[in-house]
Design a protein around this motif. Structure first.
Motif, PDB file in Angstrom:
ATOM      1  N   ARG A 140      37.775  31.703  38.897  1.00 16.62           N
ATOM      2  CA  ARG A 140      38.572  32.718  39.611  1.00 16.62           C
ATOM      3  C   ARG A 140      38.495  34.078  38.942  1.00 16.62           C
ATOM      4  O   ARG A 140      38.418  35.105  39.615  1.00 16.62           O
ATOM      5  N   MET A 141      38.544  34.090  37.607  1.00 19.91           N
ATOM      6  CA  MET A 141      38.383  35.376  36.897  1.00 19.91           C
ATOM      7  C   MET A 141      37.038  35.970  37.278  1.00 19.91           C
ATOM      8  O   MET A 141      36.915  37.170  37.509  1.00 19.91           O
ATOM      9  N   GLY A 142      36.041  35.098  37.351  1.00 24.60           N
ATOM     10  CA  GLY A 142      34.699  35.546  37.729  1.00 24.60           C
ATOM     11  C   GLY A 142      34.710  36.193  39.090  1.00 24.60           C
ATOM     12  O   GLY A 142      34.198  37.308  39.268  1.00 24.60           O
ATOM     13  N   SER A 143      35.353  35.546  40.069  1.00 27.54           N
ATOM     14  CA  SER A 143      35.288  36.152  41.400  1.00 27.54           C
ATOM     15  C   SER A 143      36.153  37.404  41.513  1.00 27.54           C
ATOM     16  O   SER A 143      35.788  38.347  42.192  1.00 27.54           O
ATOM     17  N   HIS A 144      37.272  37.472  40.768  1.00 18.71           N
ATOM     18  CA  HIS A 144      38.072  38.709  40.798  1.00 18.71           C
ATOM     19  C   HIS A 144      37.351  39.867  40.104  1.00 18.71           C
ATOM     20  O   HIS A 144      37.469  41.018  40.515  1.00 18.71           O
ATOM     21  N   GLY A 145      36.629  39.549  39.016  1.00 21.37           N
ATOM     22  CA  GLY A 145      36.119  40.626  38.168  1.00 21.37           C
ATOM     23  C   GLY A 145      34.715  41.105  38.486  1.00 21.37           C
ATOM     24  O   GLY A 145      34.340  42.217  38.081  1.00 21.37           O
ATOM     25  N   ALA A 146      33.941  40.302  39.205  1.00 19.05           N
ATOM     26  CA  ALA A 146      32.511  40.622  39.372  1.00 19.05           C
ATOM     27  C   ALA A 146      32.277  42.041  39.899  1.00 19.05           C
ATOM     28  O   ALA A 146      31.393  42.756  39.419  1.00 19.05           O
ATOM     29  N   ALA A 147      33.100  42.457  40.871  1.00 19.57           N
ATOM     30  CA  ALA A 147      32.874  43.761  41.510  1.00 19.57           C
ATOM     31  C   ALA A 147      33.113  44.933  40.550  1.00 19.57           C
ATOM     32  O   ALA A 147      32.710  46.064  40.839  1.00 19.57           O
ATOM     33  N   LEU A 148      33.783  44.660  39.424  1.00 15.48           N
ATOM     34  CA  LEU A 148      34.028  45.739  38.459  1.00 15.48           C
ATOM     35  C   LEU A 148      32.776  46.064  37.645  1.00 15.48           C
ATOM     36  O   LEU A 148      32.688  47.126  37.042  1.00 15.48           O
ATOM     37  N   LEU A 149      31.839  45.133  37.636  1.00 17.45           N
ATOM     38  CA  LEU A 149      30.630  45.346  36.826  1.00 17.45           C
ATOM     39  C   LEU A 149      29.585  46.091  37.649  1.00 17.45           C
ATOM     40  O   LEU A 149      29.584  46.028  38.887  1.00 17.45           O
ATOM     41  N   PRO A 150      28.702  46.832  36.964  1.00 24.29           N
ATOM     42  CA  PRO A 150      27.721  47.649  37.710  1.00 24.29           C
ATOM     43  C   PRO A 150      26.777  46.786  38.549  1.00 24.29           C
ATOM     44  O   PRO A 150      26.491  45.648  38.190  1.00 24.29           O
ATOM     45  N   ARG A 151      26.316  47.333  39.677  1.00 23.09           N
ATOM     46  CA  ARG A 151      25.307  46.618  40.499  1.00 23.09           C
ATOM     47  C   ARG A 151      24.045  46.448  39.678  1.00 23.09           C
ATOM     48  O   ARG A 151      23.317  45.474  39.823  1.00 23.09           O
ATOM     49  N   SER A 152      23.819  47.428  38.801  1.00 20.43           N
ATOM     50  CA  SER A 152      22.626  47.363  37.973  1.00 20.43           C
ATOM     51  C   SER A 152      22.925  48.135  36.685  1.00 20.43           C
ATOM     52  O   SER A 152      23.433  49.251  36.751  1.00 20.43           O
ATOM     53  N   GLY A 153      22.687  47.528  35.531  1.00 18.58           N
ATOM     54  CA  GLY A 153      22.933  48.244  34.285  1.00 18.58           C
ATOM     55  C   GLY A 153      23.306  47.340  33.133  1.00 18.58           C
ATOM     56  O   GLY A 153      23.268  46.108  33.235  1.00 18.58           O
ATOM     57  N   GLY A 170      33.394  30.272  31.281  1.00 19.84           N
ATOM     58  CA  GLY A 170      33.739  31.423  30.436  1.00 19.84           C
ATOM     59  C   GLY A 170      34.672  32.409  31.104  1.00 19.84           C
ATOM     60  O   GLY A 170      34.802  32.449  32.328  1.00 19.84           O
ATOM     61  N   SER A 171      35.320  33.239  30.269  1.00 22.08           N
ATOM     62  CA  SER A 171      36.201  34.297  30.799  1.00 22.08           C
ATOM     63  C   SER A 171      35.368  35.569  30.975  1.00 22.08           C
ATOM     64  O   SER A 171      34.902  35.860  32.089  1.00 22.08           O
ATOM     65  N   ALA A 172      35.098  36.296  29.884  1.00 18.94           N
ATOM     66  CA  ALA A 172      34.271  37.516  30.009  1.00 18.94           C
ATOM     67  C   ALA A 172      32.867  37.161  30.506  1.00 18.94           C
ATOM     68  O   ALA A 172      32.342  37.803  31.427  1.00 18.94           O
ATOM     69  N   LEU A 173      32.267  36.118  29.925  1.00 20.94           N
ATOM     70  CA  LEU A 173      30.914  35.755  30.382  1.00 20.94           C
ATOM     71  C   LEU A 173      30.960  35.126  31.777  1.00 20.94           C
ATOM     72  O   LEU A 173      29.976  35.169  32.513  1.00 20.94           O
ATOM     73  N   GLY A 174      32.112  34.577  32.156  1.00 15.79           N
ATOM     74  CA  GLY A 174      32.279  34.059  33.519  1.00 15.79           C
ATOM     75  C   GLY A 174      32.206  35.196  34.537  1.00 15.79           C
ATOM     76  O   GLY A 174      31.605  35.052  35.613  1.00 15.79           O
ATOM     77  N   VAL A 175      32.811  36.335  34.176  1.00 18.47           N
ATOM     78  CA  VAL A 175      32.752  37.504  35.074  1.00 18.47           C
ATOM     79  C   VAL A 175      31.297  37.982  35.179  1.00 18.47           C
ATOM     80  O   VAL A 175      30.803  38.281  36.281  1.00 18.47           O
ATOM     81  N   ILE A 176      30.605  37.993  34.054  1.00 19.75           N
ATOM     82  CA  ILE A 176      29.184  38.392  34.083  1.00 19.75           C
ATOM     83  C   ILE A 176      28.384  37.390  34.922  1.00 19.75           C
ATOM     84  O   ILE A 176      27.590  37.772  35.792  1.00 19.75           O
ATOM     85  N   ARG A 177      28.621  36.083  34.701  1.00 22.41           N
ATOM     86  CA  ARG A 177      27.901  35.050  35.470  1.00 22.41           C
ATOM     87  C   ARG A 177      28.132  35.237  36.970  1.00 22.41           C
ATOM     88  O   ARG A 177      27.217  35.164  37.772  1.00 22.41           O
ATOM     89  N   SER A 178      29.388  35.481  37.326  1.00 26.45           N
ATOM     90  CA  SER A 178      29.732  35.617  38.734  1.00 26.45           C
ATOM     91  C   SER A 178      29.030  36.839  39.333  1.00 26.45           C
ATOM     92  O   SER A 178      28.490  36.779  40.453  1.00 26.45           O
ATOM     93  N   ALA A 179      28.998  37.956  38.581  1.00 21.28           N
ATOM     94  CA  ALA A 179      28.316  39.164  39.077  1.00 21.28           C
ATOM     95  C   ALA A 179      26.828  38.878  39.267  1.00 21.28           C
ATOM     96  O   ALA A 179      26.235  39.261  40.291  1.00 21.28           O
ATOM     97  N   VAL A 180      26.240  38.174  38.312  1.00 17.73           N
ATOM     98  CA  VAL A 180      24.806  37.847  38.414  1.00 17.73           C
ATOM     99  C   VAL A 180      24.577  36.942  39.642  1.00 17.73           C
ATOM    100  O   VAL A 180      23.635  37.151  40.414  1.00 17.73           O
TER     101      VAL A 180
END
Ligand code: MRU
Length: 354
Positions: A140-153, A170-180
């Protein structure tokens, strides 16, 4: 999925994080004392993983106890709770998990017809529920946070707030995983994180395992990379968040947060609600673990500092809330003023679905 910790019929099995990335070996804890030892020595580490490990340690303790009546089991259970609570002082998830197991014990013990065996069954089920809830919260953290990360960068992280620090994802890495997973082209910069090297050893290993592009940096390189425009966002985990939004996390996090602000880069924290300590008004009240000086004086068993020199080794620091752009939880994103936003997220009815 990376098997950080697992309940088995023989005991609790831990991936030995002190040996990664060179060896993928496991430790089987068959008593609650061994679980406490595994937490203290950082075979398992990371706030959410520490919490669930303690819950499994208590479940294992009651399972292996020879107590034949409820009051004898209750007395032993008190000792188990004290032993596990003495392992690591900063991650509040440890105390949260112990309290939750205590409540479950009391509830079951008060039921008419309760027996040591019914308590054993209830506590094992509760620990397994916490394990499943932790993974669901990370997703859930992943799906809430993904949009905060850059589309590319580039995204910088400090320490390891990944599958290895939780029950999975993961928490922080979960957000990164979800964005990827959603198609963001992210390159992760992982601070090596002296002295225990969670970034160099664990974050790098975990992200390579998932094929996410990763570069390891020495801790003193982040400022220069930010200045060069290589980093578009920072995301880290937390060990304890005070009611005002001050964040205790791995030593060096505060430095990164100040650098991010100076360079106009957003600084996000991803953590489950169980990491918020509403009894702690601000960061100055968060207990900071001091670890052995040997972690600083020696690298891979080789002495690096002169005999007798004075050493500091606080395992965590506190980042004041003013540096935090947002706190991503399983119930949504909190923004300043955090006294209000954290409270309103924590009091929402939404339960994490497993
Ligand atoms: O000393 P450690 O390795 O347990 O410290 C871990 C951290 O600081 C993590 O960033 C934090 O626990 C969050 S883990 C999801």
């Amino acid at each position: 999925m990376i098997p950080t910790l697992e309940w088995t019929p023989e005991g609790v099995r831990f991936l030995d994080q002190t040996r990664l990335p060179l060896e993928e070996t496991y430790v089987l804890a068959t008593s609650y004392q061994q679980v406490a030892e595994v937490i203290t020595t950082m075979v398992v580490r990371g706030a959410p993983a520490i919490g669930v490990s303690a819950a499994m340690g208590l479940a294992l303790g009651v399972k292996t106890s020879h107590a034949t009546n409820v009051s004898a089991l209750a007395a032993e259970f008190e000792t188990m709770c004290r032993t596990l609570a003495a392992t690591r002082p900063t991650a509040v998830n440890l105390f949260w998990a112990i309290e939750r197991m205590k409540r479950r014990f009391t509830e079951e013990a008060a039921r008419t017809g309760a027996t040591p065996n019914s308590i054993r069954t209830a506590l094992i089920a509760e620990a397994l529920r916490m394990y499943d809830e932790d993974i669901a919260a990370c997703r859930r953290m992943g799906s809430h946070g993904a949009a905060l990360l850059p589309r590319s960068g580039g995204v910088l992280t400090h320490c390891n707030a990944g599958a290895l620090a939780t029950c999975g994802y993961g928490s922080a890495l979960g957000v990164i995983r979800s964005a990827v997973e959603q198609g963001h082209q992210i390159h992760v910069y992982a601070d090596e994180t002296r002295p225990f090297l969670q970034g160099a050893r664990l974050t790098a290993w975990e992200l390579m395992h998932d094929g996410i592009p990763t570069t390891v940096l020495c801790d003193n390189m982040a400022a220069s990379l930010m200045r060069q425009g290589k980093i578009q966002a920072v995301i880290v985990g937390a060990d304890r968040i005070a009611a005002n939004g001050d964040v205790a996390n791995k030593i060096g996090t505060y430095t990164v947060a100040v650098l991010a602000k100076e360079n106009g880069i957003p600084f996000y924290v991803a953590a489950p609600i169980s990491t918020i300590d509403f009894a702690c008004p601000d960061g100055s009240k968060i207990p900071i673990e001091q670890r052995s000086v040997r972690e600083v004086t020696h690298i891979a068993g080789k002495q690096m500092t002169p005999d007798g020199v004075s050493i500091e080794n606080p395992a965590f620091d506190v980042t004041p809330a003013k540096y935090v752009t947002g706190i991503i939880t399983e119930r949504g994103i909190a923004r300043a003023p955090y006294e209000e936003s954290l409270h309103s997220l924590a009091s929402t009815e939404t339960k994490v679905e497993v």
